[in-house]
Write a protein that holds these residues in place. Structure first.
Motif: not given
Length: 180
Positions: A38-43, A45-53, A60-63, A121-130
């Protein structure tokens, strides 16, 4: 309702949710593979979000730096190995050598490592919403700096492991099974 009753209700509600959270964490504890998948999948998806966005490179660097720090704490022994070696040398000199088993105890246990990583990961994912957290940077410099930092810290950690002869992972260790 007066102020003390409102405060008591708030404390009771917080304790209820804290207990529920602890119950779920206790139920997750034995499922090591599922937690890490689950953590690997979340990471991922997070990197896909960063690359796609095309943004949030600093987040991402902080994470990545935080996960590296957690990983190093996971690999490091809880007690200073150099002090233990000094004690063993003193025992050898005085002739009081005691051959006792000293297991490897991590500075950061596996579950805490996973739990802290998942929260980050959850905190950084939430940060990508803003968009406020999307600081403009030249991201290749961050990637090169992280790779350099990772290589240097892992080199130092591996040298420490070789010097004090400990293996923090279960790789290559013999496992015994019960006969049926």
């Amino acid at each position: 309702m007066d102020e003390s009753q409102k405060r008591a209700q708030t404390v009771a509600l917080i304790n209820k949710y804290r207990t529920m959270y602890q119950l779920y964490m206790d139920q997750l504890t034995p499922h090591v593979k599922h937690r890490w998948i689950a953590l690997g999948a979340g990471v991922f998806l997070f990197f896909v979000r960063v690359v796609y966005g095309e943004g949030w490179y600093v987040v991402c660097y902080g994470l990545a730096i935080y996960l590296l720090n957690q990983f190093l704490a996971f690999l490091t022994p809880k007690f200073d190995v150099s002090l233990q070696q000094d004690e063993e040398n003193n025992e050898l000199e005085s002739g009081e050598r005691v051959d006792e088993f000293k297991p490897f105890i991590r500075r950061l246990p596996e579950f805490k490592f996973w739990h802290n990583s998942m929260r980050a990961l959850i905190l950084c994912s939430a940060m990508t919403l803003f968009r406020i957290f999307d600081v403009p940077v030249f991201w290749p410099i961050l990637v090169v700096y992280f790779i350099l930092l990772f290589a240097l810290t892992m080199r130092r950690q591996i040298q420490h492991m070789i010097k004090y002869k400990y293996i923090p992972l279960d790789i290559g260790k013999k496992r015994y099974s019960t006969k049926e």
